[in-house]
Write a protein that holds these residues in place. Structure first.
Motif, PDB file in Angstrom:
ATOM      1  N   GLY A  41      42.863  35.482  33.840  1.00  0.00           N
ATOM      2  CA  GLY A  41      43.450  35.762  35.141  1.00  0.00           C
ATOM      3  C   GLY A  41      42.466  35.714  36.290  1.00  0.00           C
ATOM      4  N   GLU A  42      42.976  36.045  37.461  1.00  0.00           N
ATOM      5  CA  GLU A  42      42.183  36.065  38.680  1.00  0.00           C
ATOM      6  C   GLU A  42      42.400  37.387  39.397  1.00  0.00           C
ATOM      7  N   THR A  43      41.599  37.637  40.430  1.00  0.00           N
ATOM      8  CA  THR A  43      41.679  38.903  41.156  1.00  0.00           C
ATOM      9  C   THR A  43      41.904  38.656  42.637  1.00  0.00           C
ATOM     10  N   TYR A  44      42.883  39.338  43.181  1.00  0.00           N
ATOM     11  CA  TYR A  44      43.141  39.329  44.618  1.00  0.00           C
ATOM     12  C   TYR A  44      42.588  40.637  45.177  1.00  0.00           C
ATOM     13  N   HIS A  45      41.591  40.542  46.033  1.00  0.00           N
ATOM     14  CA  HIS A  45      40.937  41.741  46.578  1.00  0.00           C
ATOM     15  C   HIS A  45      41.749  42.258  47.769  1.00  0.00           C
ATOM     16  N   TRP A  46      42.730  43.071  47.441  1.00  0.00           N
ATOM     17  CA  TRP A  46      43.615  43.623  48.463  1.00  0.00           C
ATOM     18  C   TRP A  46      43.012  44.892  49.047  1.00  0.00           C
ATOM     19  N   LYS A  47      43.451  45.269  50.238  1.00  0.00           N
ATOM     20  CA  LYS A  47      42.869  46.414  50.943  1.00  0.00           C
ATOM     21  C   LYS A  47      43.038  47.729  50.195  1.00  0.00           C
ATOM     22  N   TYR A  53      46.117  38.942  38.577  1.00  0.00           N
ATOM     23  CA  TYR A  53      47.243  38.028  38.463  1.00  0.00           C
ATOM     24  C   TYR A  53      46.842  36.789  37.676  1.00  0.00           C
ATOM     25  N   THR A  54      47.838  36.093  37.163  1.00  0.00           N
ATOM     26  CA  THR A  54      47.604  34.823  36.495  1.00  0.00           C
ATOM     27  C   THR A  54      48.314  33.724  37.281  1.00  0.00           C
ATOM     28  N   LYS A  55      47.793  32.536  37.152  1.00  0.00           N
ATOM     29  CA  LYS A  55      48.376  31.365  37.814  1.00  0.00           C
ATOM     30  C   LYS A  55      48.390  30.215  36.818  1.00  0.00           C
ATOM     31  N   SER A  56      49.562  29.582  36.679  1.00  0.00           N
ATOM     32  CA  SER A  56      49.659  28.483  35.724  1.00  0.00           C
ATOM     33  C   SER A  56      50.765  27.528  36.139  1.00  0.00           C
ATOM     34  N   GLY A  57      50.712  26.312  35.620  1.00  0.00           N
ATOM     35  CA  GLY A  57      51.756  25.333  35.868  1.00  0.00           C
ATOM     36  C   GLY A  57      51.584  24.535  37.144  1.00  0.00           C
ATOM     37  N   ASN A  58      52.568  23.700  37.401  1.00  0.00           N
ATOM     38  CA  ASN A  58      52.567  22.851  38.595  1.00  0.00           C
ATOM     39  C   ASN A  58      53.976  22.782  39.168  1.00  0.00           C
ATOM     40  N   SER A 101      45.436  45.935  37.175  1.00  0.00           N
ATOM     41  CA  SER A 101      45.125  46.147  38.592  1.00  0.00           C
ATOM     42  C   SER A 101      44.582  47.553  38.795  1.00  0.00           C
ATOM     43  N   GLU A 102      44.005  47.771  39.979  1.00  0.00           N
ATOM     44  CA  GLU A 102      43.455  49.107  40.255  1.00  0.00           C
ATOM     45  C   GLU A 102      44.573  50.135  40.367  1.00  0.00           C
TER      46      GLU A 102
END
Length: 318
Positions: A41-47, A53-58, A101-102
């Motif tokens: 997965g990846e991380t979105y550094h929100w306030k 989150y994960t992201k896949s496909g087209n 997530s936090e």
């Protein structure tokens, strides 16, 4: 008086030490199988905290939002995500206070998640997206569309909460209960009692699934791990949810919503009456009923759900 006070101090200290030890044991055992991995997965550094989150496909973007429960995570979509990613760029998040997530020690509100939805779409997805949400999360997704309609293409609600129940506000009893859950050692202990393995098993059998034979130990273990990841800090979300702080009256937002769809499991309690609440406010809502499932059809009958999702997602093409 001195002896009684010493005994009180002794037993209080012993009780606190016992609860602390049990809390740490639960944290350790819940994460032993390490089912909630982060390397995919990846991380979105929100306030308010980092969002996994994960992201896949087209294809056009599709955001999947799991039920708002500290035991939930984006693993809720595991059985259907590979089907969806063949046609869409699929984003599946762990909400703040859930999963990987936090889990900050704050009061969680609907507006908090409204902000998260809209900022995630703007900052990470970067274009109009279709959104599929489950259960308690459906209310803030509806409100997010009302706040920023240009962010949303379609909204599909799976087993949404009753509109009437969402009007309940925090009262004295709920505020007191919330305070108890937020106490450092005692609150964590009380939370662990509510998120015990046996309790999660009971949720699956009584609320989540219709057919017990379809419940796997891996599913239950994943929910148990999510509930206790981060030293059981999911208690802050649970305290806010049980205190009605996440509730919001969605009536006006539902009235004005466009491209809104509902998928309801027939065997879920009050499924038809809840759906009728939404249709009473907005006759343009399209509805489809699922059979042989309860609260989480994406885990119980993923193939049936995928067919309905595909139909709804394709019904409003740009």
């Amino acid at each position: 008086m001195g002896k009684h006070f010493k005994k009180f101090v002794f037993f209080t200290t012993a009780a606190a030490a016992g609860m602390y030890t049990l809390n740490r044991v639960v944290d350790y055992t819940a994460g032993m199988k390490n089912l909630l991995k982060t390397d995919n997965g990846e991380t979105y550094h929100w306030k308010q905290g980092d969002i996994f989150y994960t992201k896949s496909g087209n294809g056009s973007p599709l955001l999947l939002v799991h039920d708002l429960n500290p035991a939930s995570s984006n693993m809720e979509w595991d059985k259907i995500i590979r089907k969806l990613e063949k046609s869409y760029t699929v984003y599946a998040i762990d909400l703040l206070g859930c999963g990987r997530s936090e889990k900050p020690g704050i009061t969680y509100t609907s507006f908090l998640y409204v902000q998260l939805m809209n900022q995630f779409i703007q900052d990470v997805i970067g274009e109009t997206a279709s959104v599929v949400a489950t259960g308690a999360s459906t209310s803030f997704v509806i409100m997010a569309q009302a706040m920023a309609p240009d962010n949303f293409k379609n909204i599909i609600l799976i087993n949404p909460d009753s509109i009437q129940s969402l009007k309940a506000a925090p009262e004295r009893e709920q505020k007191i209960a919330k305070g108890f859950l937020e106490i450092p050692i005692l609150g964590t202990f009380l939370y662990n009692l509510q998120m015990h393995e046996k309790k999660i098993h009971s949720y699956f059998e009584k609320k989540y699934f219709l057919k017990k034979s379809l419940i796997s130990s891996k599913m239950e273990d994943t929910y148990f791990e999510s509930a206790h990841k981060g030293k059981s800090a999911g208690k802050y979300l649970l305290a806010s949810a049980q205190g009605n702080y996440i509730n919001v009256d969605v009536s006006n937002a539902v009235k004005n919503a466009k491209n809104l769809y509902i998928i309801s499991s027939r065997e879920r309690k009050d499924a038809i009456s809840i759906t009728e609440e939404y249709l009473h406010l907005n006759k343009n809502i399209e509805v489809s009923y699922l059979s042989n499932s309860k609260y989480l059809p994406q885990l119980e009958v993923p193939d049936k759900l995928f067919g309905i999702l595909s139909m709804f997602l394709q019904s409003n093409t740009i």
